[in-house]
Enzyme design. Structure first.
Site, mmCIF file in Angstrom:
data_model
loop_
_atom_site.group_PDB
_atom_site.id
_atom_site.type_symbol
_atom_site.label_atom_id
_atom_site.label_comp_id
_atom_site.label_asym_id
_atom_site.label_seq_id
_atom_site.Cartn_x
_atom_site.Cartn_y
_atom_site.Cartn_z
ATOM 1 N N SER A 161 10.152 -8.960 6.203
ATOM 2 C CA SER A 161 9.429 -7.902 6.911
ATOM 3 C C SER A 161 9.216 -8.370 8.341
ATOM 4 O O SER A 161 9.251 -9.581 8.601
ATOM 5 C CB SER A 161 8.069 -7.669 6.231
ATOM 6 N N TYR A 219 -0.014 -11.213 2.562
ATOM 7 C CA TYR A 219 1.284 -10.529 2.660
ATOM 8 C C TYR A 219 2.102 -11.100 3.821
ATOM 9 O O TYR A 219 3.277 -11.446 3.647
ATOM 10 C CB TYR A 219 1.084 -9.015 2.829
HETATM 11 N N1 LIG Z 1 7.927 -0.183 2.683
HETATM 12 C C1 LIG Z 1 7.704 -0.911 3.760
HETATM 13 O O1 LIG Z 1 7.070 -0.447 4.742
HETATM 14 C C2 LIG Z 1 8.246 -2.318 3.845
HETATM 15 C C3 LIG Z 1 8.366 -2.892 5.126
HETATM 16 C C4 LIG Z 1 8.854 -4.191 5.239
HETATM 17 C C5 LIG Z 1 9.214 -4.890 4.098
HETATM 18 N N2 LIG Z 1 9.072 -4.326 2.875
HETATM 19 C C6 LIG Z 1 9.434 -5.137 1.710
HETATM 20 O O2 LIG Z 1 10.539 -4.554 1.061
HETATM 21 C C7 LIG Z 1 10.480 -4.805 -0.344
HETATM 22 C C8 LIG Z 1 10.597 -3.484 -1.094
HETATM 23 O O3 LIG Z 1 9.528 -2.676 -0.691
HETATM 24 P P1 LIG Z 1 9.467 -1.127 -1.052
HETATM 25 O O4 LIG Z 1 8.923 -0.454 0.144
HETATM 26 O O5 LIG Z 1 10.739 -0.685 -1.625
HETATM 27 O O6 LIG Z 1 8.324 -1.176 -2.165
HETATM 28 P P2 LIG Z 1 8.081 -0.216 -3.432
HETATM 29 O O7 LIG Z 1 8.587 1.145 -3.165
HETATM 30 O O8 LIG Z 1 6.649 -0.414 -3.795
HETATM 31 O O9 LIG Z 1 9.022 -0.881 -4.564
HETATM 32 C C9 LIG Z 1 8.729 -2.151 -5.069
HETATM 33 C C10 LIG Z 1 9.682 -2.469 -6.202
HETATM 34 O O10 LIG Z 1 9.285 -3.738 -6.752
HETATM 35 C C11 LIG Z 1 9.142 -3.599 -8.175
HETATM 36 N N3 LIG Z 1 8.107 -4.493 -8.678
HETATM 37 C C12 LIG Z 1 6.846 -4.647 -8.211
HETATM 38 N N4 LIG Z 1 6.172 -5.522 -8.972
HETATM 39 C C13 LIG Z 1 7.031 -5.946 -9.947
HETATM 40 C C14 LIG Z 1 6.926 -6.837 -11.042
HETATM 41 N N5 LIG Z 1 5.790 -7.504 -11.301
HETATM 42 N N6 LIG Z 1 8.001 -7.009 -11.842
HETATM 43 C C15 LIG Z 1 9.158 -6.326 -11.609
HETATM 44 N N7 LIG Z 1 9.317 -5.480 -10.566
HETATM 45 C C16 LIG Z 1 8.262 -5.283 -9.749
HETATM 46 C C17 LIG Z 1 8.759 -2.138 -8.367
HETATM 47 O O11 LIG Z 1 9.110 -1.706 -9.669
HETATM 48 P P3 LIG Z 1 8.101 -1.463 -10.903
HETATM 49 O O12 LIG Z 1 6.768 -1.079 -10.341
HETATM 50 O O13 LIG Z 1 8.810 -0.425 -11.688
HETATM 51 O O14 LIG Z 1 8.073 -2.788 -11.602
HETATM 52 C C18 LIG Z 1 9.644 -1.465 -7.316
HETATM 53 O O15 LIG Z 1 10.937 -1.266 -7.839
HETATM 54 C C19 LIG Z 1 9.171 -5.538 -0.575
HETATM 55 O O16 LIG Z 1 9.429 -6.923 -0.661
HETATM 56 C C20 LIG Z 1 8.351 -5.236 0.652
HETATM 57 O O17 LIG Z 1 7.435 -6.253 0.939
HETATM 58 C C21 LIG Z 1 8.617 -3.048 2.717
#
Ligand SMILES: NC(=O)c1ccc[n+]([C@@H]2O[C@H](COP(=O)([O-])OP(=O)(O)OC[C@H]3O[C@@H](n4cnc5c(N)ncnc54)[C@H](OP(=O)(O)O)[C@@H]3O)[C@@H](O)[C@H]2O)c1
Length: 267
Positions: free
Chosen positions: A144, A157
């Site tokens: 990130s 985070y």
């Molecule tokens: N969205 C943003 O603004 C943003 C910005 C920068 C970086 N990121 C990073 O990008 C990555 C993806 O983010 P996103 O925005 O796609 O988040 P998201 O929509 O909340 O998706 C998170 C994913 O992780 C899975 N997950 C969470 N806890 C888990 C567990 N204990 N076991 C197995 N799977 C788990 C969730 O699936 P289940 O709940 O079905 O398990 C889901 O598929 C993250 O590392 C985040 O920090 C996001």
């Protein structure tokens, strides 16, 4: 060129049930890859599998809680049972929490370390030796822009993403000459459930910054990885922020981020 090979290689996406992981799975599927989708939610996994099949790939799903101590061993056993190997690993599972570190529940904050750091490291180290032995493939780790500086009111985070950046950069250097790529993808805000779940969407910082589309981030991530890049920072505003972070002293960045990340009504 597809990453598919004679070992029945697969692209394993951890955190594939929604958001950026699901979008990357779709992009990988367009090249007719076998895509293994890993997350907890069966409904999310089923929807992601449909995306993959419609995009031209072959999908397998595994319901797995990454906080379980044996998560990577269970994934490896699953792959072996399907006669698959992990050719490309995408670590996209992650969560954050916004608020003062001293006030947020300690166990929830430790969970950020367990998921964003421990599980990502465990998965990476379990599958990297096989990639090195084959001399191809690699790892895409979701970092990130938060990994470029400390983040008051989201301290765990930001620190976890700093780890992801440092760990991925170092691995990239170690393995790139062996034909294996480790790419750290560092977006700014992306329109996924992450923003609301973490409470980041209520911080001034995330209101100011434009939100990227998960599909766009996935395209940048996949093409950057395939070009062997160490880092991918999708979008102009995220690139500018990382540049400013490199130029400004921490003494200036800290109060700035702190102010922008507190709730408006707290300030
Ligand atoms: N969205 C943003 O603004 C943003 C910005 C920068 C970086 N990121 C990073 O990008 C990555 C993806 O983010 P996103 O925005 O796609 O988040 P998201 O929509 O909340 O998706 C998170 C994913 O992780 C899975 N997950 C969470 N806890 C888990 C567990 N204990 N076991 C197995 N799977 C788990 C969730 O699936 P289940 O709940 O079905 O398990 C889901 O598929 C993250 O590392 C985040 O920090 C996001």
């Amino acid at each position: 060129m597809t990453l598919q090979d004679e070992f029945r290689s697969s692209v394993v996406v951890v955190g594939a049930s929604r958001g950026i992981g699901r979008a990357i799975a779709k992009v990988a599927a367009r090249e007719h890859n076998v895509v293994v989708l890993v997350a907890r939610s069966p409904e999310g996994l089923a929807a992601a599998a449909l995306d993959v099949e419609q995009a031209g790939g072959k999908a397998f799903t595994l319901e797995l809680d990454l906080l379980a101590a044996d998560a990577s061993a269970r994934l490896e056993a699953f792959l072996a049972a399907k006669e698959l190997i992990c050719g490309v690993l995408v670590n996209s599972a992650g969560y954050g929490l916004r608020g003062p570190a001293a006030a947020l529940p300690v166990n929830d904050q430790l969970g950020i370390i367990d998921l964003n750091i421990r599980a990502l490291t465990d998965m990476t180290l379990r599958f990297l030796p096989g990639m090195l032995a084959r001399g191809r493939g690699g790892v895409i780790n979701l970092g990130s822009i938060a990994g470029f500086f400390p983040g008051p009111y989201m301290a765990l985070y930001y620190a976890s993403k700093g780890f992801v950046r440092s760990f991925s950069d170092a691995l990239h250097q170690e393995v790139s000459r062996a034909g294996v790529t480790v790419t750290c993808v560092s977006p700014g805000p992306v329109s996924t459930e992450f923003l609301e779940r973490s409470g980041a969407d209520r911080a001034a910082l995330f209101k100011i910054l434009p939100k990227l589309d998960a599909d766009y981030v996935a395209e940048r991530a996949w093409s950057g990885f395939k070009s062997g890049r160490r880092r991918v920072v999708p979008g102009i505003s995220a690139k500018l922020i990382t540049l400013v972070a490199a130029l400004l002293p921490t003494a200036i960045i800290l109060p700035l981020i702190g102010r922008l990340q507190r709730r408006r009504k707290d300030s």
